[in-house]
Design a protein around this motif. Structure first.
Motif, short mmCIF file in Angstrom:
data_model
loop_
_atom_site.label_atom_id
_atom_site.label_comp_id
_atom_site.label_asym_id
_atom_site.label_seq_id
_atom_site.Cartn_x
_atom_site.Cartn_y
_atom_site.Cartn_z
N SER A 251 -1.00 12.38 3.35
CA SER A 251 0.36 11.65 2.48
C SER A 251 -0.48 10.51 1.97
N HIS A 252 -0.44 9.81 1.12
CA HIS A 252 -1.51 8.48 0.67
C HIS A 252 -0.29 7.32 0.34
N SER A 253 -0.52 5.93 0.42
CA SER A 253 0.37 5.58 0.36
C SER A 253 0.86 4.94 -1.27
N PRO A 287 1.12 5.25 -10.26
CA PRO A 287 1.61 5.33 -8.65
C PRO A 287 3.03 4.94 -8.02
N CYS A 288 3.80 5.66 -6.81
CA CYS A 288 4.36 6.09 -6.50
C CYS A 288 4.41 4.43 -5.34
N LYS A 289 5.91 4.77 -4.26
CA LYS A 289 5.69 4.45 -3.16
C LYS A 289 5.09 5.65 -2.28
N PRO A 290 5.17 4.81 -0.60
CA PRO A 290 3.91 6.07 0.01
C PRO A 290 4.64 6.56 0.51
N ILE A 291 4.23 7.54 0.57
CA ILE A 291 4.36 9.30 1.33
C ILE A 291 4.81 8.58 2.77
N LEU A 292 5.95 8.44 3.47
CA LEU A 292 5.13 8.08 4.41
C LEU A 292 5.23 9.21 5.63
N GLY A 311 7.70 8.10 -1.48
CA GLY A 311 6.84 8.90 -2.66
C GLY A 311 7.98 8.61 -3.86
N LEU A 312 8.79 8.11 -4.20
CA LEU A 312 9.58 7.79 -5.40
C LEU A 312 8.81 6.68 -5.71
N SER A 313 9.55 6.90 -7.04
CA SER A 313 8.72 6.12 -8.59
C SER A 313 8.78 5.10 -8.24
#
Length: 1146
Positions: A251-253, A287-292, A311-313
């Protein structure tokens, strides 16, 4: 030789010193009273902690033991098992816990802290302790990984290095993975901290290392080199393996998930953005918010589960945190109430190289713990059995009741079970480890908490557990504003207008009473039947304390003014001004707010379900633009049918049976005019006009009478009852009789078109308390300071059968009200109760103030009464009955009087405790027999008279953190422990004592800490605490199969001992980390003897002893058999010797 006990000698000395100031007669009276409590009966210790962990930071789960661990930012550990099994631990450094790792099914836990230390906790004892600590000195710890059934812990650091720790000895291995060897030599930049470490599920010799910059390295442990390197442009937050070990997901930023084949490091096999908007031209999604965090779990019979957080927009501003569950082609977004801290997927097997079969997801939020059922459609949540909803609304007050009636908890549970959350999963709670304690602590305990949203929760606190029983919502009584524009301008608080200020409860009769911050009081009755209330009974009380001008104190003759006739006018200029009506309030912008309450009681019908139902609502009104003062004290008595409350203006006594107001007076009006404690105003103050809320009759009074009118109080009633007017007239007659003495005046005014108004006015002189410089407060010359100082607030009440006057000792005690004030005065009010039955509902209650009993330093906190034998006199109460039953079915029990004894009729002792001192006063003589100064440098926050070990004592909690206990009635010091300094006002607001040595307080906004001051409870604490570790067999490893075993396709094992041991890897540098032996070494092993492991050890010893005895028995049996065989052979030889001989040849 008799053993010398210094503690008993000290008890005798302290008893002598504390009684030195007592009267000689009191000493004689008290010599015959035995006191059973000694210092040996007291010991202070913490027991358990309830509630949601404050500021959680990490989480771990043992899939075999079924135990959940949560770490916090303050270094605390909370461990949870089945309902009622929980434990609290604390790191001494109080550094934040960044990661937790269970030694699965080993009864141990590893914690990593932000101070670069790792700790090994022993969970095989009821109170877990640290066995080992390893403190890193040159590296910052960022990530830890402990493989299943391994004793070697991988520790990643901020510099990108990985160290290996032996968890048995907690020593570093000489095997180190340096960051410059892990990455390519051509890389010019540092890869950043280690954010992930895991071993390949199918090959323990391959370690996957994730760096923050986006580089992932597959490290060969045996060859000590990197097999493959995987590069991505975005930073990595987490990595998850497929159970076959051929693929992993990162999972990425930027909100993307990349899937990689182990043997194809060039580029990811798949790149997806779960919540990204796909562009029409086929370009990369926005791009979306990071998937932590992401977890990938497989199933044997269906599609795998992919669970991720974040991961939300970016265009979803204001949207709450979400957990996304991807299963096959479906994607479900679960919205959470609070931000997500961490989550874990619970699986059927602990082995990472087998199909995981996930069944639930544990989601740790900032203020909640949610468990989601993955096995049902819609992913419902499990019903949480833990008491984690204490902070659902901030706690504003709490009360603790021990040794309650046995039928009370089942009654509350029966009505509360209908309030349970609907739509929850039907499966059992998956966190089911541990066992309950086996102590003898079995008496019923109930905790009542009041909250900022106006709700009240009743908790079962028996046996060191906590479970919610019933929730009461007091805000239903009032109208709610739909928006800010509809918010009434009479609110005295900007937020939480329904917040609970204080509460009073009679467990025997189940009468419950609350006071809110908006100066309202609500009385409730308990009923098992539903009812619809068309009109809510309401009393509006106009209570104001105001100092008038001080005239010449010349006249000494008291005069009783004539009662004014309604509609007459007076020649006095002040009386000629119009008086505000009492039935209708004014709240226009042209004038001050007057005769309006802070909240509006709902005018529509109220459907009340079974449980607590509204009996009466009492509201204080605005007076001449001034809001009502907050209610500072509240008491209810079911035997008398009275509720009494007070504030800085005065007090009010309400008859909730007749729904009438009996008395509302300023505090100074309770004093006798001849008492020396009356205060004189510090400087003259102009009298407000009569429109300000004080009706005066100065035209008919002398100068002295004008001086003796410091307060005034009014009441307007709104009761829809045909007998209201008749009851009012009767109350006026009784009040006129009660207050005609001591130059009191009663004025009854009736205006056309208004409700009956009762105005009670006591005429007396005003003075300033300056009798003792210790508690005399500094004053300035401002009028505001004078007004604030002149108000003497009500601080405590006690309704009981006692001696309010200095009467003949032969007379029996009668109903009375005892009032304690913030200036240290204890005042008595005599009550004349009508007979029970219909007369109680028709005839009024007589009220007569009796003056001051005693005076102490500081505000009065609590009062109690003892008989002449030293036993506590219980408060009179009425047993519960069903209020909504029909007349044929209703059997109203009689009032339960206090335990009558000859000692009680002969006299009593009044026990009074204030912020500074405690006194014991003999009644009815009102002579002080004992006095003890509790503290000089600090002050008492909470004090109670409690029963413990068959005796009585006063327990106090001071602002300097000391917890003290004084014997009764001699006030001998029994306990003085510096326990907890007052660092938070929440502690002062929520600290409460209970009988049988129990106490609790809110140590944070989410947690309740329970303590005990009983030696007996401390001795039995080990048996009462729950057990975390239970002997459980580890599940069998997955079967490799014939062909996988034949062709080597199964999991590859690794001899880590041979690879990381000192023989091969050597010793690590002693400067890297320091080993610190923990306090739980030998002590922890000794403590484990009280748990299940100890039981097993004892059973093993018993078996060994039995085997030894059986061995000894077997040896004895063998010896007997050998002896028998020898005897048989010897007998046979003799028989052969004499076989052929005649008798005469012998």
């Amino acid at each position: 030789m008799k053993k010398f006990n210094i503690r008993k000698v000290l008890d005798g000395l302290t008893a002598a010193s504390s009684s030195s100031a007592s009267a000689q007669s009191g000493n004689k009276e008290n010599d015959a009273i035995p006191e059973s409590l000694q210092s040996e009966h007291f010991q202070l210790c913490k027991t358990v902690r309830h509630g949601f962990p404050h500021q959680p930071s990490s989480m771990a789960f043992d899939p075999v033991q079924k135990i959940l661990a949560i770490g916090t930012q303050s270094g605390a550990l909370r461990l949870f098992g089945r309902a009622g099994v929980e434990c609290y631990c604390q790191h001494e450094s109080e550094a934040a816990v960044i990661q937790l790792q269970f030694l699965v099914n080993e009864g141990a836990l590893v914690s990593a802290l932000t101070d670069d230390s790792i700790h090994l906790w022993n969970l095989r004892q009821k109170q877990p302790a640290i066995l080992h600590t390893l403190k890193f000195s040159k590296e910052r710890i960022t990530f830890c990984h402990l493989p299943f059934q391994s004793k070697w812990l991988y520790v990643g650091t901020e510099r990108g290095n990985i160290y290996i720790v032996n968890v048995e000895s907690f020593t570093l291995s000489g095997y180190v993975i340096m960051w410059n060897k892990a990455i390519e030599l051509s890389t010019k930049t540092h890869p950043g901290p280690v954010v992930h470490i895991s071993d390949n599920p199918m090959d323990e010799g391959k370690l996957l290392i994730g760096y923050e910059c986006g580089i992932v390295v597959l490290w060969d442990l045996k060859c000590k080199k990197a097999d493959c390197r995987y590069n991505y442009d975005e930073a990595i937050h987490s990595v998850a393996w497929h159970h076959e070990g051929k693929q992993f997901i990162c999972s990425h930023s930027d909100g993307t998930l990349t899937t990689w084949n182990v043997r194809a490091p060039a580029k990811p096999v798949q790149t997806i953005t779960p919540h990204g908007k796909q562009s029409k031209d086929g370009k990369k999604p926005e791009p979306c918010k990071p998937i932590l965090k992401v977890e990938y779990k497989t199933t044997r019979a269906g599609d795998p589960f992919m669970v991720l957080s974040g991961g939300l927009s970016y265009d979803t501003l204001g949207r709450r945190s979400c957990l996304t569950v991807m299963h096959g082609k479906s994607t479900t977004v679960l919205e959470m109430d609070y931000p997500i801290v961490d989550f874990l997927t619970l699986c059927e097997t602990p082995y990472p190289n087998d199909f995981q079969e996930p069944y639930a997801v544990v989601v740790l939020l900032e203020k909640d713990l949610v468990v989601i059922d993955l096995g049902q459609i819609g992913y419902p949540v499990f019903e949480n059995p833990y008491p984690l909803s204490i902070h659902e609304s901030p706690v504003t007050c709490c009360e603790y009741f021990a040794d309650c009636p046995a039928e009370l908890i089942p009654a509350l549970y029966s009505v509360g079970c209908r309030q349970k959350r609907q739509g929850c999963s039907k499966k059992e709670w998956p966190i089911s480890g541990g066992n309950w304690g086996q102590g003898t602590h079995s008496y019923p305990e109930i905790l009542v908490t009041g909250h900022a949203d106006g709700s009240v929760k009743f908790w079962d606190a028996s046996a060191l557990m906590l479970q919610v029983l019933y929730k009461l919502k007091t805000a239903k009584v009032f109208e709610r504003a739909r928006g800010k524009e509809e918010k009434p301008s009479t609110d005295i608080v900007d937020e939480d207008p329904f917040a609970i200020q204080t509460l009073s409860w009679c467990p025997e009769s189940r009468i419950f009473c609350v006071a809110g911050v908006s100066a309202h009081v609500i009385i409730y009755r308990f009923s098992k039947q539903e009812v619809t209330t068309e009109v809510i009974p309401l009393l509006e009380v106009r209570l104001q304390c105001e100092l008038n001008d001080v005239g010449s104190p010349d006249g000494a003759v008291e005069q009783t003014p004539t009662l004014p006739t309604p509609g007459t006018t007076s020649s006095s200029p002040q009386e000629s001004e119009p008086t505000p009506p009492t039935s209708t309030g004014s709240n226009s912008s042209d004038g001050p707010r007057d005769n309006v309450p802070c909240l509006k009681v709902r005018s529509t019908a109220l459907n009340q379900s079974s449980g607590y139902q509204v009996e009466l609502v009492v509201q204080l009104l605005w007076v001449s633009g001034e809001p009502p003062q907050p209610i500072t004290s509240l008491a209810v008595n079911s035997a008398y049918g009275l509720v009494v409350f007070g504030n800085s203006n005065g007090l009010a006594v309400v008859d909730y049976l007749q729904k009438t107001l009996l008395l509302h007076m300023g505090t100074l009006e309770l004093y006798s005019p001849t008492e020396p404690y009356l205060r004189q105003p510090c400087s003259p103050r102009k009298t407000q006009p009569s429109g300000a809320g004080c009706e005066t009759n100065e035209g008919t009074n002398t100068t002295e009478e004008r001086c003796k009118s410091p307060t005034s109080a009014k009441m307007s009633r709104k009761i829809s009852s045909p007998t209201t007017e008749h009851k009012t007239d009767m109350a006026e007659i009784v009040l006129r009789q009660c207050f005609h003495k001591q130059s009191g005046s009663v004025k009854v005014a009736r205006r056309p078109g208004t409700a009956p108004m009762l105005d009670v006015q006591r005429s007396q002189s005003c003075g300033s308390f300056n009798t003792n410089n210790v508690f005399a407060r500094s004053r300035n010359s401002s009028v505001t300071s004078i007004d604030r100082e002149s108000r003497e607030a009500i601080s405590s009440f006690q309704l009981c059968d006692s001696f309010p006057r200095k009467t003949d000792p032969a007379s029996a005690p009668g109903p009375s009200l005892w009032v304690g004030t913030s200036q240290g005065a204890v005042l008595a009010v005599s009550l004349s109760m009508p007979p029970d039955g219909d007369q109680r509902l028709q005839e009024p209650v007589g009220v007569s103030p009796c003056g001051t009993l005693v005076r102490l330093k500081g505000g009065v906190l609590t009062m109690a009464f003892l008989d002449t034998s030293g036993a506590l006199i219980p408060r009179p109460c009425e047993l519960w009955f069903e209020p909504n039953a029909t007349n044929q079915d209703r059997e109203r029990p009689k009032r339960r009087p206090p335990a009558s004894s000859p000692a009680n009729s002969e006299g009593q002792y009044a026990v009074v405790c204030s912020e500074k001192q405690a006194k014991v006063v003999s009644l009815p003589s009102q002579a002080c027999v004992h006095k003890h100064n509790i503290t000089d440098a600090s002050f008492v926050l909470r004090a109670e008279v409690v029963q413990l070990a068959g005796g009585l004592c006063i327990v106090c909690f001071c602002a300097n953190g000391h917890i003290m206990a004084l014997s009764l009635p001699s006030l001998r010091p029994l306990l003085d422990v510096n326990y907890l300094p007052l660092t938070d006002m929440r502690i002062a607001r929520t600290f409460c004592f209970s009988n049988l040595g129990q106490a609790l307080y809110m140590n944070s906004s989410m947690e309740i800490q329970r303590i005990t001051y009983s030696q007996e409870t401390c001795d039995n604490l080990q048996e009462m605490l729950s057990e975390l570790f239970t002997p459980v067999e580890t599940p069998e490893a997955p079967n490799r199969g014939f062909f996988k075993g034949l062709f080597g396709g199964g999991a590859q094992s690794l001899d880590r001992e041979d690879l990381f041991g000192e023989t091969t890897a050597g010793k690590a540098s002693s400067s890297l980390a320091q080993h610190i032996p923990g306090p739980g070494g030998m002590e922890g092993m000794k403590g484990a003897a009280s748990g299940v492991v100890g039981d097993l050890a004892r059973a093993r010893i018993a078996l060994d002893e039995r085997g030894q005895k059986l061995g000894e028995l077997e040896d004895r049996t063998a010896a007997m058999m050998a002896s028998a065989d020898s005897f048989s052979k010897h007998a046979h030889g003799i028989m052969l010797k004499y076989k052929d001989k005649k008798w005469y040849q012998l």
